[in-house]
Design a protein around this motif. Structure first.
Motif, PDB file in Angstrom:
ATOM      1  N   ALA A  23      19.770   2.990  43.297  1.00  0.00           N
ATOM      2  CA  ALA A  23      19.806   3.165  44.754  1.00  0.00           C
ATOM      3  C   ALA A  23      19.296   1.919  45.469  1.00  0.00           C
ATOM      4  O   ALA A  23      19.877   1.490  46.473  1.00  0.00           O
ATOM      5  CB  ALA A  23      18.980   4.382  45.158  1.00  0.00           C
ATOM      6  N   LEU A  24      18.221   1.325  44.968  1.00  0.00           N
ATOM      7  CA  LEU A  24      17.690   0.102  45.583  1.00  0.00           C
ATOM      8  C   LEU A  24      18.691  -1.037  45.480  1.00  0.00           C
ATOM      9  O   LEU A  24      18.885  -1.791  46.436  1.00  0.00           O
ATOM     10  CB  LEU A  24      16.364  -0.293  44.926  1.00  0.00           C
ATOM     11  N   GLN A  25      19.341  -1.171  44.334  1.00  0.00           N
ATOM     12  CA  GLN A  25      20.330  -2.232  44.157  1.00  0.00           C
ATOM     13  C   GLN A  25      21.532  -2.025  45.071  1.00  0.00           C
ATOM     14  O   GLN A  25      22.079  -2.981  45.605  1.00  0.00           O
ATOM     15  CB  GLN A  25      20.777  -2.304  42.699  1.00  0.00           C
ATOM     16  N   ALA A  26      21.937  -0.762  45.257  1.00  0.00           N
ATOM     17  CA  ALA A  26      23.092  -0.475  46.114  1.00  0.00           C
ATOM     18  C   ALA A  26      22.755  -0.676  47.586  1.00  0.00           C
ATOM     19  O   ALA A  26      23.568  -1.193  48.348  1.00  0.00           O
ATOM     20  CB  ALA A  26      23.567   0.961  45.886  1.00  0.00           C
ATOM     21  N   GLU A  27      21.542  -0.273  47.977  1.00  0.00           N
ATOM     22  CA  GLU A  27      21.147  -0.354  49.383  1.00  0.00           C
ATOM     23  C   GLU A  27      20.791  -1.772  49.806  1.00  0.00           C
ATOM     24  O   GLU A  27      21.077  -2.187  50.926  1.00  0.00           O
ATOM     25  CB  GLU A  27      19.950   0.564  49.626  1.00  0.00           C
ATOM     26  N   ARG A  28      20.145  -2.509  48.909  1.00  0.00           N
ATOM     27  CA  ARG A  28      19.695  -3.869  49.230  1.00  0.00           C
ATOM     28  C   ARG A  28      20.029  -4.824  48.080  1.00  0.00           C
ATOM     29  O   ARG A  28      19.139  -5.302  47.378  1.00  0.00           O
ATOM     30  CB  ARG A  28      18.188  -3.859  49.465  1.00  0.00           C
ATOM     31  N   PRO A  29      21.289  -5.134  47.890  1.00  0.00           N
ATOM     32  CA  PRO A  29      21.679  -5.946  46.733  1.00  0.00           C
ATOM     33  C   PRO A  29      21.040  -7.329  46.694  1.00  0.00           C
ATOM     34  O   PRO A  29      20.754  -7.838  45.610  1.00  0.00           O
ATOM     35  CB  PRO A  29      23.200  -6.035  46.842  1.00  0.00           C
ATOM     36  N   ASN A  30      20.795  -7.932  47.834  1.00  0.00           N
ATOM     37  CA  ASN A  30      20.199  -9.269  47.845  1.00  0.00           C
ATOM     38  C   ASN A  30      18.707  -9.251  47.533  1.00  0.00           C
ATOM     39  O   ASN A  30      18.169 -10.239  47.040  1.00  0.00           O
ATOM     40  CB  ASN A  30      20.411  -9.937  49.201  1.00  0.00           C
ATOM     41  N   GLN A  31      18.043  -8.148  47.820  1.00  0.00           N
ATOM     42  CA  GLN A  31      16.595  -8.060  47.605  1.00  0.00           C
ATOM     43  C   GLN A  31      16.233  -7.390  46.286  1.00  0.00           C
ATOM     44  O   GLN A  31      15.152  -7.632  45.757  1.00  0.00           O
ATOM     45  CB  GLN A  31      15.943  -7.276  48.749  1.00  0.00           C
ATOM     46  N   ALA A  32      17.085  -6.522  45.773  1.00  0.00           N
ATOM     47  CA  ALA A  32      16.728  -5.704  44.622  1.00  0.00           C
ATOM     48  C   ALA A  32      17.527  -6.034  43.366  1.00  0.00           C
ATOM     49  O   ALA A  32      17.625  -5.215  42.462  1.00  0.00           O
ATOM     50  CB  ALA A  32      16.894  -4.232  44.977  1.00  0.00           C
ATOM     51  N   GLU A  33      18.081  -7.223  43.289  1.00  0.00           N
ATOM     52  CA  GLU A  33      18.887  -7.563  42.119  1.00  0.00           C
ATOM     53  C   GLU A  33      18.074  -7.572  40.832  1.00  0.00           C
ATOM     54  O   GLU A  33      18.617  -7.400  39.750  1.00  0.00           O
ATOM     55  CB  GLU A  33      19.585  -8.902  42.315  1.00  0.00           C
ATOM     56  N   HIS A  34      16.747  -7.744  40.941  1.00  0.00           N
ATOM     57  CA  HIS A  34      15.898  -7.785  39.751  1.00  0.00           C
ATOM     58  C   HIS A  34      15.277  -6.433  39.435  1.00  0.00           C
ATOM     59  O   HIS A  34      14.473  -6.331  38.515  1.00  0.00           O
ATOM     60  CB  HIS A  34      14.800  -8.834  39.920  1.00  0.00           C
ATOM     61  N   PHE A  35      15.633  -5.382  40.156  1.00  0.00           N
ATOM     62  CA  PHE A  35      15.124  -4.048  39.888  1.00  0.00           C
ATOM     63  C   PHE A  35      15.990  -3.405  38.806  1.00  0.00           C
ATOM     64  O   PHE A  35      16.739  -2.472  39.052  1.00  0.00           O
ATOM     65  CB  PHE A  35      15.129  -3.193  41.159  1.00  0.00           C
ATOM     66  N   VAL A  36      15.866  -3.915  37.606  1.00  0.00           N
ATOM     67  CA  VAL A  36      16.626  -3.408  36.465  1.00  0.00           C
ATOM     68  C   VAL A  36      15.708  -2.456  35.706  1.00  0.00           C
ATOM     69  O   VAL A  36      14.619  -2.842  35.263  1.00  0.00           O
ATOM     70  CB  VAL A  36      17.108  -4.553  35.559  1.00  0.00           C
ATOM     71  N   TYR A  37      16.143  -1.210  35.584  1.00  0.00           N
ATOM     72  CA  TYR A  37      15.310  -0.153  35.005  1.00  0.00           C
ATOM     73  C   TYR A  37      14.717  -0.553  33.656  1.00  0.00           C
ATOM     74  O   TYR A  37      13.509  -0.458  33.449  1.00  0.00           O
ATOM     75  CB  TYR A  37      16.149   1.125  34.875  1.00  0.00           C
ATOM     76  N   GLU A  38      15.538  -1.011  32.751  1.00  0.00           N
ATOM     77  CA  GLU A  38      15.074  -1.358  31.406  1.00  0.00           C
ATOM     78  C   GLU A  38      14.025  -2.467  31.455  1.00  0.00           C
ATOM     79  O   GLU A  38      13.055  -2.440  30.692  1.00  0.00           O
ATOM     80  CB  GLU A  38      16.250  -1.769  30.510  1.00  0.00           C
ATOM     81  N   ASP A  39      14.219  -3.447  32.332  1.00  0.00           N
ATOM     82  CA  ASP A  39      13.260  -4.548  32.447  1.00  0.00           C
ATOM     83  C   ASP A  39      11.923  -4.059  32.994  1.00  0.00           C
ATOM     84  O   ASP A  39      10.862  -4.496  32.540  1.00  0.00           O
ATOM     85  CB  ASP A  39      13.809  -5.653  33.360  1.00  0.00           C
ATOM     86  N   LEU A  40      11.958  -3.153  33.978  1.00  0.00           N
ATOM     87  CA  LEU A  40      10.716  -2.634  34.554  1.00  0.00           C
ATOM     88  C   LEU A  40       9.941  -1.800  33.538  1.00  0.00           C
ATOM     89  O   LEU A  40       8.713  -1.894  33.455  1.00  0.00           O
ATOM     90  CB  LEU A  40      11.013  -1.815  35.809  1.00  0.00           C
ATOM     91  N   VAL A  41      10.650  -1.004  32.743  1.00  0.00           N
ATOM     92  CA  VAL A  41       9.981  -0.202  31.714  1.00  0.00           C
ATOM     93  C   VAL A  41       9.374  -1.110  30.660  1.00  0.00           C
ATOM     94  O   VAL A  41       8.237  -0.904  30.225  1.00  0.00           O
ATOM     95  CB  VAL A  41      10.966   0.820  31.092  1.00  0.00           C
ATOM     96  N   GLU A  42      10.100  -2.138  30.258  1.00  0.00           N
ATOM     97  CA  GLU A  42       9.577  -3.081  29.263  1.00  0.00           C
ATOM     98  C   GLU A  42       8.338  -3.799  29.789  1.00  0.00           C
ATOM     99  O   GLU A  42       7.355  -3.968  29.072  1.00  0.00           O
ATOM    100  CB  GLU A  42      10.656  -4.092  28.894  1.00  0.00           C
ATOM    101  N   MET A  43       8.377  -4.209  31.060  1.00  0.00           N
ATOM    102  CA  MET A  43       7.228  -4.870  31.662  1.00  0.00           C
ATOM    103  C   MET A  43       6.018  -3.934  31.697  1.00  0.00           C
ATOM    104  O   MET A  43       4.887  -4.345  31.435  1.00  0.00           O
ATOM    105  CB  MET A  43       7.566  -5.342  33.079  1.00  0.00           C
ATOM    106  N   ALA A  44       6.248  -2.659  32.011  1.00  0.00           N
ATOM    107  CA  ALA A  44       5.162  -1.683  32.058  1.00  0.00           C
ATOM    108  C   ALA A  44       4.549  -1.486  30.676  1.00  0.00           C
ATOM    109  O   ALA A  44       3.334  -1.315  30.548  1.00  0.00           O
ATOM    110  CB  ALA A  44       5.667  -0.357  32.613  1.00  0.00           C
ATOM    111  N   LEU A  45       5.378  -1.509  29.633  1.00  0.00           N
ATOM    112  CA  LEU A  45       4.848  -1.377  28.278  1.00  0.00           C
ATOM    113  C   LEU A  45       3.935  -2.540  27.924  1.00  0.00           C
ATOM    114  O   LEU A  45       2.912  -2.362  27.265  1.00  0.00           O
ATOM    115  CB  LEU A  45       5.996  -1.270  27.267  1.00  0.00           C
ATOM    116  N   VAL A  46       4.301  -3.721  28.373  1.00  0.00           N
ATOM    117  CA  VAL A  46       3.468  -4.902  28.125  1.00  0.00           C
ATOM    118  C   VAL A  46       2.159  -4.807  28.912  1.00  0.00           C
ATOM    119  O   VAL A  46       1.085  -5.113  28.395  1.00  0.00           O
ATOM    120  CB  VAL A  46       4.234  -6.196  28.494  1.00  0.00           C
TER     121      VAL A  46
END
Length: 61
Positions: A23-46
């Motif tokens: 939803a964030l990527q669809a609503e704000r493609p220029n601002q949320a291009e880095h809101f990739v679910y898998e990347d955020l979960v991986e970062m949280a694990l670290v």
């Protein structure tokens, strides 16, 4: 980004879901291009869960 007590990623206090990222990527493609679910979960694990220790968490000043 923060993690909750269970180590799950939070954005503005809300648990990150695949739907939220899409939803964030669809609503704000220029601002949320880095809101990739898998990347955020991986970062949280670290990052791991927050440490509830120190003067603000039950210890006297």
């Amino acid at each position: 980004m923060q993690t909750g007590p269970d180590g799950w990623p939070l954005i503005n206090g809300h648990r990150v879901t695949e739907e939220m990222c899409a939803a964030l990527q669809a609503e704000r493609p220029n601002q949320a291009e880095h809101f990739v679910y898998e990347d955020l979960v991986e970062m949280a694990l670290v990052m791991g869960p927050p440490e509830f220790d120190g003067p603000l968490f039950g210890r006297p000043w």
